[in-house]
Design a protein around this motif. Structure first.
Motif, PDB file in Angstrom:
ATOM      1  N   GLU A   1     -33.958 -31.605  16.921  1.00 49.11           N
ATOM      2  CA  GLU A   1     -34.281 -30.182  16.933  1.00 49.11           C
ATOM      3  C   GLU A   1     -34.779 -29.781  18.317  1.00 49.11           C
ATOM      4  N   GLU A   2     -34.925 -28.465  18.524  1.00 49.80           N
ATOM      5  CA  GLU A   2     -35.466 -27.986  19.796  1.00 49.80           C
ATOM      6  C   GLU A   2     -36.882 -28.515  20.008  1.00 49.80           C
ATOM      7  N   LEU A   3     -37.190 -28.810  21.251  1.00 52.08           N
ATOM      8  CA  LEU A   3     -38.527 -29.257  21.630  1.00 52.08           C
ATOM      9  C   LEU A   3     -39.305 -28.052  22.145  1.00 52.08           C
ATOM     10  N   TYR A   4     -40.499 -27.853  21.636  1.00 47.84           N
ATOM     11  CA  TYR A   4     -41.379 -26.779  22.096  1.00 47.84           C
ATOM     12  C   TYR A   4     -42.537 -27.405  22.874  1.00 47.84           C
ATOM     13  N   THR A   5     -42.699 -26.930  24.099  1.00 44.84           N
ATOM     14  CA  THR A   5     -43.743 -27.479  24.967  1.00 44.84           C
ATOM     15  C   THR A   5     -44.506 -26.352  25.637  1.00 44.84           C
ATOM     16  N   ILE A   6     -45.837 -26.512  25.708  1.00 49.48           N
ATOM     17  CA  ILE A   6     -46.674 -25.618  26.506  1.00 49.48           C
ATOM     18  C   ILE A   6     -47.059 -26.361  27.780  1.00 49.48           C
ATOM     19  N   PHE A   7     -46.837 -25.715  28.923  1.00 47.90           N
ATOM     20  CA  PHE A   7     -47.199 -26.274  30.217  1.00 47.90           C
ATOM     21  C   PHE A   7     -48.359 -25.455  30.797  1.00 47.90           C
ATOM     22  N   TRP A   8     -49.405 -26.145  31.236  1.00 48.43           N
ATOM     23  CA  TRP A   8     -50.478 -25.462  31.969  1.00 48.43           C
ATOM     24  C   TRP A   8     -50.613 -26.131  33.324  1.00 48.43           C
ATOM     25  N   ILE A   9     -50.799 -25.307  34.367  1.00 49.39           N
ATOM     26  CA  ILE A   9     -51.032 -25.814  35.710  1.00 49.39           C
ATOM     27  C   ILE A   9     -52.130 -24.968  36.347  1.00 49.39           C
ATOM     28  N   ASN A  10     -52.916 -25.573  37.232  1.00 50.53           N
ATOM     29  CA  ASN A  10     -54.152 -24.907  37.659  1.00 50.53           C
ATOM     30  C   ASN A  10     -53.953 -23.814  38.700  1.00 50.53           C
ATOM     31  N   GLU A  11     -52.724 -23.642  39.207  1.00 56.60           N
ATOM     32  CA  GLU A  11     -52.493 -22.545  40.141  1.00 56.60           C
ATOM     33  C   GLU A  11     -51.121 -21.932  39.879  1.00 56.60           C
ATOM     34  N   PRO A  12     -51.010 -20.611  39.974  1.00 54.47           N
ATOM     35  CA  PRO A  12     -49.711 -19.965  39.754  1.00 54.47           C
ATOM     36  C   PRO A  12     -48.677 -20.481  40.759  1.00 54.47           C
ATOM     37  N   PHE A  13     -47.425 -20.518  40.333  1.00 52.19           N
ATOM     38  CA  PHE A  13     -46.368 -21.018  41.209  1.00 52.19           C
ATOM     39  C   PHE A  13     -46.193 -20.101  42.415  1.00 52.19           C
ATOM     40  N   ASN A  14     -46.158 -20.700  43.597  1.00 53.33           N
ATOM     41  CA  ASN A  14     -45.969 -19.974  44.845  1.00 53.33           C
ATOM     42  C   ASN A  14     -44.748 -20.557  45.548  1.00 53.33           C
TER      43      ASN A  14
ATOM     44  N   LYS B   1     -51.896 -30.392  42.515  1.00 53.59           N
ATOM     45  CA  LYS B   1     -51.971 -29.596  41.290  1.00 53.59           C
ATOM     46  C   LYS B   1     -52.420 -30.431  40.087  1.00 53.59           C
ATOM     47  N   ILE B   2     -53.112 -29.759  39.180  1.00 51.18           N
ATOM     48  CA  ILE B   2     -53.501 -30.335  37.894  1.00 51.18           C
ATOM     49  C   ILE B   2     -52.549 -29.757  36.852  1.00 51.18           C
ATOM     50  N   GLU B   3     -51.931 -30.600  36.039  1.00 50.53           N
ATOM     51  CA  GLU B   3     -50.909 -30.113  35.123  1.00 50.53           C
ATOM     52  C   GLU B   3     -51.024 -30.818  33.773  1.00 50.53           C
ATOM     53  N   ARG B   4     -50.810 -30.052  32.699  1.00 54.25           N
ATOM     54  CA  ARG B   4     -50.830 -30.585  31.334  1.00 54.25           C
ATOM     55  C   ARG B   4     -49.542 -30.228  30.616  1.00 54.25           C
ATOM     56  N   PHE B   5     -48.926 -31.219  29.956  1.00 55.79           N
ATOM     57  CA  PHE B   5     -47.782 -31.004  29.072  1.00 55.79           C
ATOM     58  C   PHE B   5     -48.281 -31.177  27.642  1.00 55.79           C
ATOM     59  N   ALA B   6     -48.151 -30.145  26.820  1.00 54.23           N
ATOM     60  CA  ALA B   6     -48.579 -30.198  25.426  1.00 54.23           C
ATOM     61  C   ALA B   6     -47.375 -29.972  24.521  1.00 54.23           C
ATOM     62  N   VAL B   7     -47.017 -30.969  23.736  1.00 52.86           N
ATOM     63  CA  VAL B   7     -45.882 -30.875  22.815  1.00 52.86           C
ATOM     64  C   VAL B   7     -46.385 -30.363  21.477  1.00 52.86           C
ATOM     65  N   ILE B   8     -45.790 -29.246  21.011  1.00 54.19           N
ATOM     66  CA  ILE B   8     -46.249 -28.643  19.758  1.00 54.19           C
ATOM     67  C   ILE B   8     -45.181 -28.662  18.663  1.00 54.19           C
ATOM     68  N   LYS B   9     -43.917 -28.948  19.034  1.00 60.38           N
ATOM     69  CA  LYS B   9     -42.866 -29.053  18.026  1.00 60.38           C
ATOM     70  C   LYS B   9     -41.738 -29.913  18.582  1.00 60.38           C
ATOM     71  N   GLY B  10     -41.215 -30.818  17.764  1.00 60.59           N
ATOM     72  CA  GLY B  10     -40.125 -31.677  18.187  1.00 60.59           C
ATOM     73  C   GLY B  10     -40.623 -33.023  18.678  1.00 60.59           C
ATOM     74  N   LYS B  11     -39.709 -33.836  19.159  1.00 62.39           N
ATOM     75  CA  LYS B  11     -40.030 -35.180  19.627  1.00 62.39           C
ATOM     76  C   LYS B  11     -39.723 -35.272  21.128  1.00 62.39           C
ATOM     77  N   ALA B  12     -40.662 -35.832  21.869  1.00 56.64           N
ATOM     78  CA  ALA B  12     -40.518 -35.881  23.328  1.00 56.64           C
ATOM     79  C   ALA B  12     -40.861 -37.258  23.863  1.00 56.64           C
ATOM     80  N   LEU B  13     -40.212 -37.608  24.971  1.00 62.72           N
ATOM     81  CA  LEU B  13     -40.590 -38.752  25.786  1.00 62.72           C
ATOM     82  C   LEU B  13     -41.067 -38.214  27.122  1.00 62.72           C
TER      83      LEU B  13
END
Length: 372
Positions: free
Chosen positions: A348-361, A296-308
């Motif tokens: 504060e709460e962390l907001y993350t967008i996750f994209w993956i190249n195939e729907p979860f099966n 799988k190809i996967e992207r984690f995009a942080v849009i609010k908050g602080k993440a490691l």
């Protein structure tokens, strides 16, 4: 449960086979092999005695003197056969030969003669033997200038160099994951086959492969866009390409943020393919993930908050840490065979967008849990 040993388990094909067998612990037990076993008859015998199946992958592929390649590869075969004879082993031996067998070079001769030596051992001892004649193999973690022209091209394109085509031939190829499945199928079949020609899964001119990789460089490496991937070969080639980045220094990649009196706008991902996009909130101190994927190809995009975000290639100890902050939105893409996680290290709460190249099966999740 079958006990399987792999000579050359730390090599390109060997490491992929070893790690894939590890995904099925209820079916296979892996008997670890070290290169120095060949230097010690006692250690080699102890290894052989434990194995129901031995996959002989250890070999020399390149050397300035072709005779050294021939002598080394035949010597390894003879040492393993001697151990099989000393121990009276009835292991099923699988040997990786090469389509180079048909060419008039010393590497090809070493493979053909090695296969014939194993076949003679099996006939004499009543043992089981499968000789695999393998086409050109490519995939993640191959050594540039050694395992495959694709490894060389990927490395050069991601490290400021430009590949040169010596001969624009059509090359018959198999992805390392596909080859591993062929090997596992032969392990499970328990039948002897002195000569099995592993079928290639794609045939491409060298220039055609380079053109695809140049497209991946322009779209993805330089601009973060997921290219159109029309075939299984395209997906495998793209996942191979992604593994040659200088990952430590490439990520996190900052987004372009457009700010006006209304607020901010950020384009998270541009796609030539579909997939599944998800949104999550994570409370302070919580960690998500600790798993890896093999395709799988996967992207984690942080849009609010602080993440490691942490990544670790599953057969290494090195952990890479990436710190992201929603005030400067950024992303990290997950290479295959890297276990990864994301932790909220802010208050504060962390907001993350996750994209993956195939729907979860749930029937085929391609998700394997392992602590980073």
């Amino acid at each position: 449960m079958k006990k399987i040993g792999i000579t050359g388990q730390n090599g390109f094909v060997g490491s992929h086979l070893y790690n894939t067998l590890g995904l099925k612990p209820d079916q296979f037990e892996r008997i670890d092999f070290e290169r120095d076993f060949f230097e010690s008859p006692e250690k080699l015998d102890e290894f052989v005695k434990q194995c129901d199946v031995i996959v002989h992958l250890a070999a020399m592929n390149r050397h300035p003197e072709p005779q050294v390649i021939f002598d080394s590869n035949i010597d390894l075969v003879n040492r393993l056969i001697s151990s099989l004879e000393r121990t009276g082993s009835k292991a099923h031996v699988l040997f990786s030969s090469s389509s180079q067998e048909e060419k008039d070079n010393l590497y090809g001769r070493s493979k053909k003669e090695g296969r014939e030596l194993f076949a003679a051992w099996a006939e004499k001892s009543g043992g089981h033997f499968t000789g695999l004649v393998i086409p050109n193999v490519f995939g993640p973690f191959g050594k540039p200038n050694y395992n495959s022209f694709i490894a060389t091209f990927c490395y050069k394109l991601t490290h400021g160099e430009y590949p040169v085509i010596d001969h624009d031939d059509e090359v018959k190829l198999i992805y390392v994951g596909e080859l591993v499945e062929e090997i596992i199928n032969k392990i499970e079949s328990e039948t002897s086959e002195k000569l099995y020609e592993v079928p290639y899964t794609s045939a491409n001119k060298v220039s055609e492969v380079l053109k695809k990789l140049e497209n991946y460089k322009n779209l993805y490496f330089e601009n973060g866009e997921i290219p159109v991937l029309e075939t299984t070969f395209d997906l495998n080639l793209f996942n191979t390409f992604r593994c040659y980045f200088d990952i430590k220094n490439h990520y996190p990649v900052k987004f372009t943020q457009h700010i006006d009196p209304r607020g901010a706008f950020v384009e998270v991902i541009r796609l030539g393919i579909g997939g599944q996009c998800s949104f999550s909130t994570t409370v302070s101190g919580i960690t998500r993930g600790n798993h890896y994927h093999t395709r799988k190809i996967e992207r984690f995009a942080v849009i609010k908050g602080k993440a490691l975000i942490q990544l670790r290639k599953i057969d290494t100890d090195e952990v890479m840490d990436f710190y992201l902050d929603g005030t400067e939105p950024a992303y990290v893409d997950m290479p295959i065979w890297y276990t990864h996680n994301i932790k909220n290290i802010g208050e504060e709460e962390l907001y993350t967008i996750f994209w993956i190249n195939e729907p979860f099966n749930p029937e085929d999740p391609d998700t394997y849990f392992l602590e980073v």
